[in-house]
Design an enzyme around this catalytic site. Structure first.
Site, short mmCIF file in Angstrom:
data_model
loop_
_atom_site.label_atom_id
_atom_site.label_comp_id
_atom_site.label_asym_id
_atom_site.label_seq_id
_atom_site.Cartn_x
_atom_site.Cartn_y
_atom_site.Cartn_z
N GLU A 298 0.82 -1.21 0.00
CA GLU A 298 0.00 0.00 0.00
C GLU A 298 0.85 1.26 0.00
O GLU A 298 0.69 2.16 -0.82
CB GLU A 298 -0.94 0.00 1.21
CG GLU A 298 -1.81 1.25 1.31
CD GLU A 298 -2.76 1.37 0.15
OE1 GLU A 298 -2.63 2.35 -0.62
OE2 GLU A 298 -3.61 0.50 -0.01
N ASP A 302 1.22 4.08 -3.04
CA ASP A 302 0.83 5.48 -2.85
C ASP A 302 1.97 6.44 -3.13
O ASP A 302 1.80 7.46 -3.82
CB ASP A 302 0.34 5.69 -1.41
CG ASP A 302 -0.96 4.96 -1.11
OD1 ASP A 302 -1.65 4.55 -2.07
OD2 ASP A 302 -1.29 4.79 0.08
N SER A 566 -7.35 2.18 -4.13
CA SER A 566 -6.16 2.57 -3.41
C SER A 566 -5.20 3.31 -4.32
O SER A 566 -4.46 4.19 -3.87
CB SER A 566 -5.47 1.33 -2.85
OG SER A 566 -4.35 1.66 -2.09
N ASP A 609 -16.92 11.41 -18.90
CA ASP A 609 -18.07 10.67 -18.39
C ASP A 609 -17.89 9.18 -18.70
O ASP A 609 -17.73 8.79 -19.85
CB ASP A 609 -19.35 11.19 -19.04
CG ASP A 609 -20.61 10.70 -18.35
OD1 ASP A 609 -20.48 10.01 -17.31
OD2 ASP A 609 -21.71 11.01 -18.85
N ILE A 610 -17.89 8.34 -17.67
CA ILE A 610 -17.73 6.89 -17.85
C ILE A 610 -19.12 6.27 -17.96
O ILE A 610 -19.95 6.42 -17.05
CB ILE A 610 -16.96 6.28 -16.67
CG1 ILE A 610 -15.64 7.01 -16.45
CG2 ILE A 610 -16.73 4.79 -16.92
CD1 ILE A 610 -14.71 7.01 -17.64
N GLY A 628 -23.79 10.80 -17.13
CA GLY A 628 -23.96 11.63 -15.94
C GLY A 628 -23.38 10.95 -14.71
O GLY A 628 -22.68 9.93 -14.81
N ASP A 630 -22.94 8.57 -11.59
CA ASP A 630 -23.43 7.24 -11.23
C ASP A 630 -22.66 6.73 -10.02
O ASP A 630 -21.54 7.19 -9.74
CB ASP A 630 -23.29 6.27 -12.41
CG ASP A 630 -21.87 6.15 -12.92
OD1 ASP A 630 -21.03 5.61 -12.21
OD2 ASP A 630 -21.60 6.62 -14.06
#
Length: 651
Positions: A298, A302, A566, A609-610, A628, A630
């Protein structure tokens, strides 16, 4: 001493003889804890460190106050608060302190046993189990975990009806220890990297041989160059001494310096030898005793991507908790806001680690208000919302609204003298939305019959703090297999599924009402209120998204593929940090809480927009990404140049 005198003055008219009151249930555990077994009644003479969280003033206006400093059209946009204003605005009323104190004294608790926290938000009293059980009309039991750990808890507790409105929560009571879990996953190996590492290390996945960026294979291997092309990131920070960007990690998660150098050698050569600025919170340290993905994945992920993207901006590492008891979200919140931390009060000793706790762990003073918060903060960890009681989660969420979504309280907090005048600044806080679609950590959902988390449960399980309305929740997308880095992305469906849905605890904020209402009316008819909160009045998440699949990460001297929100959170946060740099270079302030702005129609063109993909879980296909907003990818992924220009135009 001053707090004790205030409390004693308020108790001047209180009676000493025990009184009888009509009690009402104040909190009840919503789900029984996994793996914990009730082993015995708590010993009658056990000393319970009881803390009573008092109802704070003006929380009903928190949203309006937040909008006033977050919306560019407001005359108060960007105005800083003083520390005095913060405490004065939200401190409990004199009536609240008086009523709760009188109840305790009239119940037979000697007034000199009561202590009021410095911000006047908590009353503390150490009382025997017999006394507490009588006060709260409950029974305490000792619960045992397979690890051998024990803690005390009750299933519910009650308070007199005439003081209920003056009390937020009482601890320790119904809460159970549950540490935040990382949102990083390795291919084929599911959820790993929990800060308390309950399951031990996982076997290493197959390493990959990729060493250099290759834009032709971004659908298989995500690198810094892939992200730059994907989101149009062309910017070199210039105001690096005045800007700040922080990553929060929880011990024993710790980065490995040689891994950073391996990554930088291949992808950012001029960063070889560079390290984040370490801010240690309650013994937070870089540990090298335990290595492997469970302990380093992690943090390596990052920092490799955050440092690589914002170079030459310095990244601050808020390393939280020692190796003995670890940390919770409240641990790092305490460190950046002394008024939230409070002396001898604030955290739940059954839920939050207690510092200092003595050798062999951290023995220094508790970290209260010792760190100046960075302008942008990214956290890749999360709870299941159901892991927490509503009141515990609400009090923590309010902290994000009061402190991080507005100018922030910083500086040293004195525990022995009156509060110092503290500086304030604006910050943006980003949390991963979760990696199990509409399910919770461990791919578990709530069983409606038992109220417990269950792999076969059917009730959608939102995450926290991703579902708090005062943070920015980041979901995950992917480059579809076989597609170009220039092609539209979809919701992530490789190894992980973008966390998203509707909170069961938090109301919908004004800034997202219009877009969420539009989604609910058109796209959720296949599910009922038995599966998720479809009332239309619930906070919806995530807010935005970024790629979360196939990240090339250096771990233990080799490269692996890592998946999860993550990765999405620090990547999106890095872009906002660069935007802050541009604004600071222009002589303007950091953007602070961005949600009210990005949900406005003016910012629509700043997002991709996905419209394809789902986030399965709980035996369903979950929600669908669509035109839009979601509850899979939020508003979409950033178009960095457009986002930069729009934020630069703000005052």
């Amino acid at each position: 001493m001053r707090s004790s005198l205030i409390l004693l003055c308020l108790l001047g008219s209180a009676l000493s003889a025990p009184q009888s009151f009509t009690h009402v249930v104040h909190e009840r555990r919503t789900a029984e804890p996994m793996d914990w077994v009730s082993s015995r009644r708590l010993e009658r003479d056990f000393m319970v460190p009881m803390r009573i969280g008092l109802t704070q003033n003006n929380l009903h206006s928190l949203g309006d106050m937040l909008m006033a400093v977050s919306q560019p059209d407001s005359p108060d946009y960007g105005n800083h608060w003083t520390a005095t204003d913060l405490v004065k605005t939200f401190a409990p009323s004199t009536e609240t302190i008086d009523e709760v104190s009188k109840w305790l004294v009239e119940s037979g608790i000697a007034r000199d046993r009561l202590h009021l926290s410095l911000d006047q938000g908590w009353i503390q009293v150490n009382a025997t189990a017999v006394e507490v059980e009588e006060l709260l009309k409950t029974e305490y039991y000792v619960f045992t975990h397979p690890s051998g750990q024990e803690q005390i808890s009750c299933s519910d507790y009650s308070v007199p009806d005439h003081v209920q409105s003056h009390i937020d929560l009482i601890i320790p009571t119904v809460h159970f220890s549950s540490r935040p879990t990382t949102m990083a996953h390795r291919k084929r190996y599911g959820g790993v990297g929990s800060p308390d590492v309950k399951n031990g290390p996982f076997r290493s996945d197959q390493a990959i041989t990729l060493e250099k960026s290759d834009l032709q294979n971004c659908d298989k291997y995500i690198t810094l160059d892939c992200l730059r092309v994907l989101y149009g990131i062309k910017y070199k920070p210039r105001a690096t001494r005045r800007n700040s960007f922080g990553i929060v990690e929880f011990t024993p998660q710790s980065y490995i310096p040689s891994d950073l150098d391996l990554f930088f050698k291949n992808f950012v050569p001029n960063l070889v030898g560079s390290r984040p600025k370490l801010e240690s919170i309650d013994g937070g340290m870089l540990q090298f005793n335990m290595t492997g993905f469970d302990y380093n994945g992690e943090s390596n992920l990052d920092l490799e991507y955050a440092m690589g993207l914002v170079n030459p901006q310095k990244v601050t590492l808020l390393q939280t908790g020692d190796e003995i008891v670890g940390a919770s979200f409240n641990t790092w919140l305490d460190a950046v806001d002394g008024t939230y931390c409070t002396h001898k009060g604030g955290d739940d000793p059954n839920f939050d680690p207690v510092y200092p706790h003595g050798p062999p762990g951290y023995t220094g003073p508790k970290a209260c208000g010792i760190i100046k918060p960075p302008h942008v903060i990214s956290i890749s960890y999360g709870y299941n919302e159901v892991d927490l009681t509503r009141k515990y989660a609400q009090r923590q969420c309010n902290e994000y609204g009061k402190v991080f979504s507005k100018p922030i309280i910083t500086g040293m907090f004195s525990l022995t003298t009156s509060m110092l005048q503290l500086g304030l600044m604006g910050s943006s806080v980003f949390y991963s939305s979760g990696d199990n679609g509409v399910a919770g950590n461990g791919n578990q959902c709530v069983n409606p019959s038992t109220g417990q988390l269950d792999p076969k449960g059917t009730v959608f399980t939102p995450s926290f703090p991703g579902g708090c309305p005062w943070v920015t929740s980041v979901g995950a997308t992917q480059i579809n297999p076989g597609s170009s880095v220039y092609a539209p992305e979809s919701a992530c469906e490789q190894v992980i599924f973008s966390g998203g849905g509707f909170s069961n605890y938090f109301s919908i904020p004004d800034y997202q009402c219009e877009q969420v209402d539009h989604y609910l009316k058109k796209h959720t008819s296949q599910y009922t209120s038995a599966q998720f909160n479809n009332s239309g009045s619930a906070r919806a998440f995530p807010d935005v998204a970024a790629n979360g699949a196939n990240y090339v990460v250096a771990i233990n001297g080799e490269f692996y593929l890592v998946y999860g929100t993550s990765a999405s959170s620090p990547v999106f946060a890095s872009m906002i940090s660069m935007i802050n740099d541009a604004r600071i270079h222009m002589g303007r302030k950091p953007v602070g809480f961005i949600n009210p702005m990005i949900y406005s129609h003016k910012f629509k063109s700043a997002f991709n927009d996905i419209t394809t993909g789902n986030n399965p879980g709980c035996g369903t296909q979950g929600f669908s990404a669509t035109k839009g907003w979601d509850p899979v990818t939020g508003l979409g992924t950033p178009r960095f140049q457009q986002l930069l220009e729009m934020f630069k135009r703000l005052p």
